[in-house]
Design a protein around this motif. Structure first.
Motif, mmCIF file in Angstrom:
data_model
loop_
_atom_site.group_PDB
_atom_site.id
_atom_site.type_symbol
_atom_site.label_atom_id
_atom_site.label_comp_id
_atom_site.label_asym_id
_atom_site.label_seq_id
_atom_site.Cartn_x
_atom_site.Cartn_y
_atom_site.Cartn_z
ATOM 1 N N ILE A 74 0.874 -1.175 0.127
ATOM 2 C CA ILE A 74 0.015 0.090 -0.051
ATOM 3 C C ILE A 74 0.907 1.127 -0.139
ATOM 4 C CG2 ILE A 74 -1.757 1.377 1.429
ATOM 5 C CD1 ILE A 74 -2.593 -1.368 2.377
ATOM 6 N N ARG A 75 0.747 2.302 -1.083
ATOM 7 C CA ARG A 75 1.371 3.566 -0.918
ATOM 8 C C ARG A 75 0.575 4.209 -0.250
ATOM 9 N NH1 ARG A 75 5.284 4.074 -4.840
ATOM 10 N NH2 ARG A 75 6.387 5.195 -3.296
ATOM 11 N N ASN A 76 0.975 4.431 1.223
ATOM 12 C CA ASN A 76 0.468 5.355 2.014
ATOM 13 C C ASN A 76 1.046 6.439 2.052
ATOM 14 O OD1 ASN A 76 2.921 4.578 3.247
ATOM 15 N ND2 ASN A 76 2.054 4.762 5.366
ATOM 16 N N SER A 77 0.630 7.668 2.768
ATOM 17 C CA SER A 77 1.395 8.845 2.574
ATOM 18 C C SER A 77 2.462 8.945 3.846
ATOM 19 C CB SER A 77 0.355 10.244 2.936
ATOM 20 O OG SER A 77 -0.219 9.951 4.104
ATOM 21 N N THR A 78 3.259 9.994 4.031
ATOM 22 C CA THR A 78 4.055 10.042 5.212
ATOM 23 C C THR A 78 3.470 10.465 6.530
ATOM 24 O OG1 THR A 78 5.892 11.291 6.173
ATOM 25 C CG2 THR A 78 4.345 12.705 4.747
ATOM 26 N N TRP A 79 4.104 9.878 7.448
ATOM 27 C CA TRP A 79 3.555 10.559 8.928
ATOM 28 C C TRP A 79 4.097 11.709 9.142
ATOM 29 C CZ3 TRP A 79 -0.017 7.722 11.752
ATOM 30 C CH2 TRP A 79 -0.115 6.231 11.270
ATOM 31 N N GLY A 80 5.006 12.326 8.367
ATOM 32 C CA GLY A 80 5.531 13.717 8.590
ATOM 33 C C GLY A 80 6.602 13.873 9.474
ATOM 34 N N HIS B 211 -3.168 5.833 5.659
ATOM 35 C CA HIS B 211 -3.916 4.994 4.331
ATOM 36 C C HIS B 211 -3.171 5.401 3.373
ATOM 37 C CE1 HIS B 211 -6.980 4.043 7.243
ATOM 38 N NE2 HIS B 211 -7.235 5.193 7.771
ATOM 39 N N ASP B 212 -3.674 4.901 2.008
ATOM 40 C CA ASP B 212 -3.437 5.323 0.642
ATOM 41 C C ASP B 212 -4.541 6.513 0.537
ATOM 42 O OD1 ASP B 212 -3.725 6.070 -1.897
ATOM 43 O OD2 ASP B 212 -4.404 4.147 -2.698
ATOM 44 N N PRO B 213 -3.822 7.661 0.522
ATOM 45 C CA PRO B 213 -4.692 8.927 0.522
ATOM 46 C C PRO B 213 -5.522 9.030 -0.513
ATOM 47 C CG PRO B 213 -2.370 9.510 -0.099
ATOM 48 C CD PRO B 213 -2.309 7.998 0.294
ATOM 49 N N LEU B 214 -5.559 8.140 -1.692
ATOM 50 C CA LEU B 214 -6.646 8.280 -2.847
ATOM 51 C C LEU B 214 -7.616 7.433 -2.477
ATOM 52 C CD1 LEU B 214 -4.096 9.016 -5.786
ATOM 53 C CD2 LEU B 214 -5.619 10.436 -4.974
ATOM 54 N N ASP B 215 -7.754 6.691 -1.399
ATOM 55 C CA ASP B 215 -8.507 5.764 -1.195
ATOM 56 C C ASP B 215 -9.953 6.363 -0.561
ATOM 57 O OD1 ASP B 215 -10.393 3.867 -0.270
ATOM 58 O OD2 ASP B 215 -8.511 2.272 0.342
ATOM 59 N N ILE B 216 -10.866 6.576 -1.379
ATOM 60 C CA ILE B 216 -11.963 7.557 -1.107
ATOM 61 C C ILE B 216 -12.820 6.824 0.247
ATOM 62 C CG2 ILE B 216 -13.784 6.844 -2.686
ATOM 63 C CD1 ILE B 216 -14.408 10.222 -2.892
ATOM 64 N N GLU C 22 -0.919 15.899 -1.032
ATOM 65 C CA GLU C 22 -0.193 14.699 -1.129
ATOM 66 C C GLU C 22 -0.652 13.750 -0.406
ATOM 67 O OE1 GLU C 22 4.073 15.045 -1.331
ATOM 68 O OE2 GLU C 22 4.183 16.158 -3.093
ATOM 69 N N SER C 23 -1.213 13.987 0.781
ATOM 70 C CA SER C 23 -1.416 12.976 1.774
ATOM 71 C C SER C 23 -2.685 12.989 2.247
ATOM 72 C CB SER C 23 -0.469 13.292 2.776
ATOM 73 O OG SER C 23 0.974 13.196 2.573
ATOM 74 N N ASP C 24 -3.553 14.033 1.878
ATOM 75 C CA ASP C 24 -5.007 13.705 2.314
ATOM 76 C C ASP C 24 -5.804 14.883 1.252
ATOM 77 O OD1 ASP C 24 -7.222 13.351 3.568
ATOM 78 O OD2 ASP C 24 -6.965 14.287 5.381
ATOM 79 N N PRO C 25 -5.565 14.539 0.017
ATOM 80 C CA PRO C 25 -6.253 15.654 -0.932
ATOM 81 C C PRO C 25 -7.862 15.719 -0.937
ATOM 82 C CG PRO C 25 -5.559 13.493 -1.945
ATOM 83 C CD PRO C 25 -4.981 13.498 -0.611
#
Lengths: 510, 156
Positions: free
Chosen positions: A39-45, A112-117, A195-198
C-alpha cells in the motif's frame, strides 16, 4: 480481499526524495505471493525517519526507517521480511514526536492510501459536507465564524467573515480560488495536505463554495510540486466519479467543479492579487486593494481566496459531533497550527500543535537540537518575510499575537533552524536579494529599493560601523514598508530589522 | 498566418477557457521543449493578444523559456532551509563538476543548471530537483548517480 501481510511504503515527495520510491520499485519486483500487498500510504510527517516502511500483520502495524539502507541484495520477499524484523520495528504512533502532537487537520496522514476514498469516508470524510448541505449556506458560515478559524496563509484574517462578505455579494457568478502557491522557504504543510489527504482539501473547497455560492473553483498550484499535481488530478477525478464534485452533488442541487492551474516559478504569485492575474493569464503583477477580492476578484467577480490548510480545516468545523478545534487557544490563535520544522534540526517534520507552544519545546522537545550538533544560533519564523530570533529567545510563544509583538508574523508556520556557522549579515542580504529576484516590479520601493538594499548590506559587510549606511538601510526599510502595495516589499525589511535588533554587531556595529 | 496543425492541437483545450494562456504555455513547453518565435505569433492570434503581450507574460515567469534547454534540468534549492544545510557549497561543487554556471546549458544539450527557491522538501535539505524528481540530502554524488540511472541512489 484483505491480504495477510500489508507493506506500507509512503508515496510522498520527501519520503521519495530519500529513497521510498526506490524501495517500492525493489520490493514490488519481489512480490510473488498473493498474500502480500503493497500500500502506498502517505508520510507520517516524521521526515528524519523516511523512508519509513511499515508492515501490518495480524492487525499489528510496525515500521522501520530504511534511511541509507541498500536493498539490492534481497532476492525474495522473505529476505525482506527477515531483514525488516531484524531492524526492531516500532509503532510510529507511540513515539513522542507523533504522540505529543495534536493532529486534527492532519489526522489522516500516514494511515492510508490518500486516494482511497473509502478510507477517507471511514474516517469521518464527507460527513461534514453532507451536514453543510443540510443546514444551508448561512448556517455553514455561522459555524465557521463560531469556530474562530483564521487564515493559515499568513494574514490570519477571520475565515468566516471573509466568507460572509462573498456570500453577501449580489452576483450570479462567484469563484473560489485555493492558493496552493506555497512558496515560503521552510514550508510544506500545503504540499502535505495535497499529497497526503487531498480529499480533505476538495471537501473543504466544496463546503466553502457551497457556503458562498460559488460554482467554480480554481486551485493555483506552484509548478515546483509535480507530485501534488498528480495526486490532486486523481483525487478530483475520483471525487467526480463519486458525485462529490460535478453536477447536483449528492442530490443537493449544488453544482461545483474544480480546475487545477499550475504556476510557473514566481514567488509573488502567492500574493492573492498577483495569483488572480496569473490565473487570468497575465504577468503576476500585484493589484491595488480595494476592491477586495471578496467583492471584485477573479474575472471581476466576487471571489473567496484561501490557502490549502485553511480550506482543509473547514470540514472538521462542520462535523456536528465535535468542536475540539475551537476549544484550543484564544484570540486569533484558535485551533491547531501545523508548524513545519526544518533546516539544521535533527528531527525535522510536521508538528501540528496548539499555537502557544514555545520555540524551546518545538526545537528541543520535538526537534532534539541541531543536526550538526553545534549550538543553535538563529531561528527564522514564517518564511522569507519572517523574522530571525536568537537562541536567547527560545521562550517565545508561537501565537499570532506574540509574533506580531516582535514585529514578525507566524506566516505559514515555517520554522527554520540555523546553527552557529550562519552569517547573519548574509541572511540579511539574502532577504534583499530574494526581493530583487521575486519582486513583481510594480512598486518602485520594492523593485529598486531591494537592489539598493543589497548594495548597502554589501558595504556594511565590509564596514559594520558605517553610521551612514546603517541610517540609509533604516530609511530604505521604512520606505519599503510604508509605500509597497503588498507584503513582498512591505515585509522584506522584517528579517533585516530583526537581525539588527536581535543580533547586535552581526550586521551593524554601534 | 496559418497555424501548424500540431500547435493547433496542443492549444485547442485552452483557447476557449478563461485564462487559458498559462496552461497553453505549459502545454507548448511540455510538447515542444520551449516557446519559439513562431509559437508566439500563433499564440497571439489564438488568444487575441498582441505578440508583445504574449512575450510580456512569458518573460515574467521563470519556468517559461524562449530557447531550447537541456534534456535534464537540475534545479538546486537556494532557499533558507537549504541554506542552513550548505546549499551554496553544493551549488559551487555541482557547478564545477559539470563546468556550468547557473542558467547555462551544456553544449550537448544534456544538462541545464538552475536555482530554485523552495521545493517543499525543507526537512531533508539540501534539496535538488532533476526534471520532476526531488532528491533530499543531496550531494554531487547522488546527483550524478541519479542522472546515470534515473533512480534515487540510496547509498552515499
Amino acid at each position: 480481499m484483505n491480504k495477510a501481510i500489508k507493506i506500507f511504503i509512503p508515496n510522498e515527495t520527501s519520503a521519495n526524495s530519500v529513497g521510498a520510491q526506490y524501495i517500492y520499485e525493489v520490493i514490488s519486483k519481489l512480490i510473488n505471493k498473493n498474500n502480500v500487498e503493497i500500500i502506498r500510504n502517505s508520510t507520517w510527517g516524521a521526515f528524519w525517519l523516511e523512508p519509513y516502511i511499515e508492515i501490518e500483520k495480524e492487525g499489528i502495524r510496525r515500521g522501520v526507517s530504511y534511511r541509507n539502507i541498500d536493498l539490492s541484495d534481497l532476492t525474495t520477499i522473505e529476505d525482506f521480511l527477515i531483514d525488516f524484523n531484524e531492524r526492531e520495528p516500532f509503532d510510529i504512533q507511540s513515539i513522542d514526536f507523533i504522540k505529543k502532537q495534536k493532529r486534527l487537520v492532519f489526522s489522516r496522514i500516514g494511515h492510508h492510501d490518500p486516494l482511497d476514498i473509502q478510507c477517507y469516508k471511514n474516517t469521518k470524510g464527507y460527513k461534514p459536507l453532507l451536514n453543510s448541505l443540510k443546514i444551508g449556506p448561512q448556517e455553514t458560515i455561522n459555524a465557521i465564524k463560531k469556530s474562530g478559524l483564521t487564515g493559515r496563509g499568513g494574514a490570519a484574517f477571520p475565515t468566516g467573515i471573509k466568507m460572509q462578505t462573498v456570500f453577501d455579494q449580489d452576483s450570479s457568478i462567484k469563484y473560489l480560488a485555493c492558493n496552493a502557491d506555497e512558496g515560503d522557504g521552510g514550508t510544506f504543510s500545503d504540499r502535505l495536505v495535497m499529497e497526503s489527504d487531498p480529499f480533505s482539501l476538495i471537501e473543504g473547497m466544496t463546503i466553502a463554495a457551497y457556503a458562498v455560492g460559488a460554482s467554480k473553483g480554481y486551485i493555483y498550484l506552484r509548478s515546483e510540486y509535480p507530485l501534488a499535481k498528480t495526486f490532486l488530478l486523481k483525487a478530483i477525478e475520483i471525487a467526480v466519479e463519486n458525485n462529490f464534485l460535478g453536477k447536483n452533488i449528492q442530490n443537493s442541487g449544488f453544482d461545483f467543479n474544480i480546475d487545477l492551474r499550475i504556476g510557473a516559478g514566481s514567488y509573488v504569485c502567492g500574493e492573492e492579487t498577483a495569483m488572480m492575474e496569473s490565473i487570468e493569464g497575465r504577468r503576476g503583477l500585484v493589484r491595488s486593494k480595494p476592491p477586495l477580492p471578496a467583492i471584485s476578484g477573479l474575472f471581476k467577480k466576487p471571489t473567496l481566496i484561501n490557502n490549502v490548510v485553511t480550506l482543509a480545516t473547514i470540514p472538521m468545523l462542520l462535523d456536528s459531533d465535535e468542536d475540539e478545534f475551537s476549544k484550543i487557544g484564544s484570540n486569533k490563535s484558535v485551533g491547531t497550527m501545523p508548524f513545519q520544522l526544518s533546516g539544521n534540526i535533527k528531527h525535522s517534520g510536521l508538528i501540528e500543535t496548539r499555537f502557544d507552544i514555545s520555540l524551546e519545546e518545538l526545537v528541543r522537545d520535538f526537534g532534539s537540537g541541531t543536526k550538526s550538533g553545534n549550538p543553535i544560533h538563529a531561528i527564522q519564523i514564517g518564511g522569507p518575510l519572517g523574522i530571525y530570533l536568537s537562541s536567547s529567545m527560545l521562550n517565545t510563544s508561537l501565537t499570532i499575537e506574540a509574533l506580531q509583538e516582535l514585529k514578525g508574523s507566524i506566516g505559514h508556520g515555517g520554522i527554520i533552524v540555523f546553527d552557529n556557522t550562519v552569517d547573519m549579515a548574509d541572511q540579511a542580504k539574502f532577504a534583499m536579494e530574494f526581493c530583487v529576484k521575486e519582486s513583481c516590479g510594480k512598486c518602485t520601493p520594492c523593485r529598486i529599493g531591494s537592489v539598493r538594499g543589497v548594495e548597502i548590506i554589501d558595504r556594511l559587510q565590509k564596514n559594520k560601523t558605517s553610521v551612514n549606511d546603517a541610517k540609509l538601510l533604516n530609511d530604505l526599510c521604512e520606505t519599503m514598508e510604508s509605500t509597497s502595495l503588498c507584503a513582498m516589499g512591505g515585509m522584506t525589511p522584517n528579517p533585516i530589522r530583526s537581525i539588527i535588533e536581535f543580533f547586535p554587531n552581526e550586521l551593524i556595529q554601534k | 498566418m496559418i497555424m501548424s496543425t500540431n500547435l493547433k492541437k496542443i492549444l485547442s483545450p485552452f483557447v476557449d477557457i478563461k485564462g487559458g494562456l498559462m496552461p497553453a504555455l505549459h502545454a507548448i513547453q511540455d510538447h515542444l521543449g520551449f516557446i519559439s518565435k513562431d509559437n508566439i505569433s500563433e499564440l497571439a492570434i489564438a488568444f487575441n493578444y498582441s505578440q508583445a503581450e504574449i512575450i510580456d507574460v512569458i518573460t515574467f515567469y521563470d519556468d517559461f523559456r524562449l530557447e531550447p534547454i537541456g534534456k535534464n534540468i537540475i534545479k538546486l534549492c537556494q532557499a533558507e532551509a537549504c541554506q542552513s544545510q550548505n546549499c551554496k557549497q553544493l551549488l559551487s561543487d555541482v557547478s564545477s563538476h559539470f563546468n556550468l554556471n547557473l542558467n547555462e546549458t551544456s553544449s550537448d544539450l544534456n544538462i541545464t543548471l538552475k536555482e530554485v527557491f523552495c521545493l517543499g522538501n525543507c526537512a531533508l535539505g539540501p534539496s535538488v530537483m532533476i526534471n520532476d524528481e526531488v532528491i533530499g540530502e543531496a550531494t554531487t554524488k547522488k546527483i550524478i548517480g541519479h542522472l546515470k540511472n534515473h533512480k534515487i541512489q540510496n547509498n552515499e
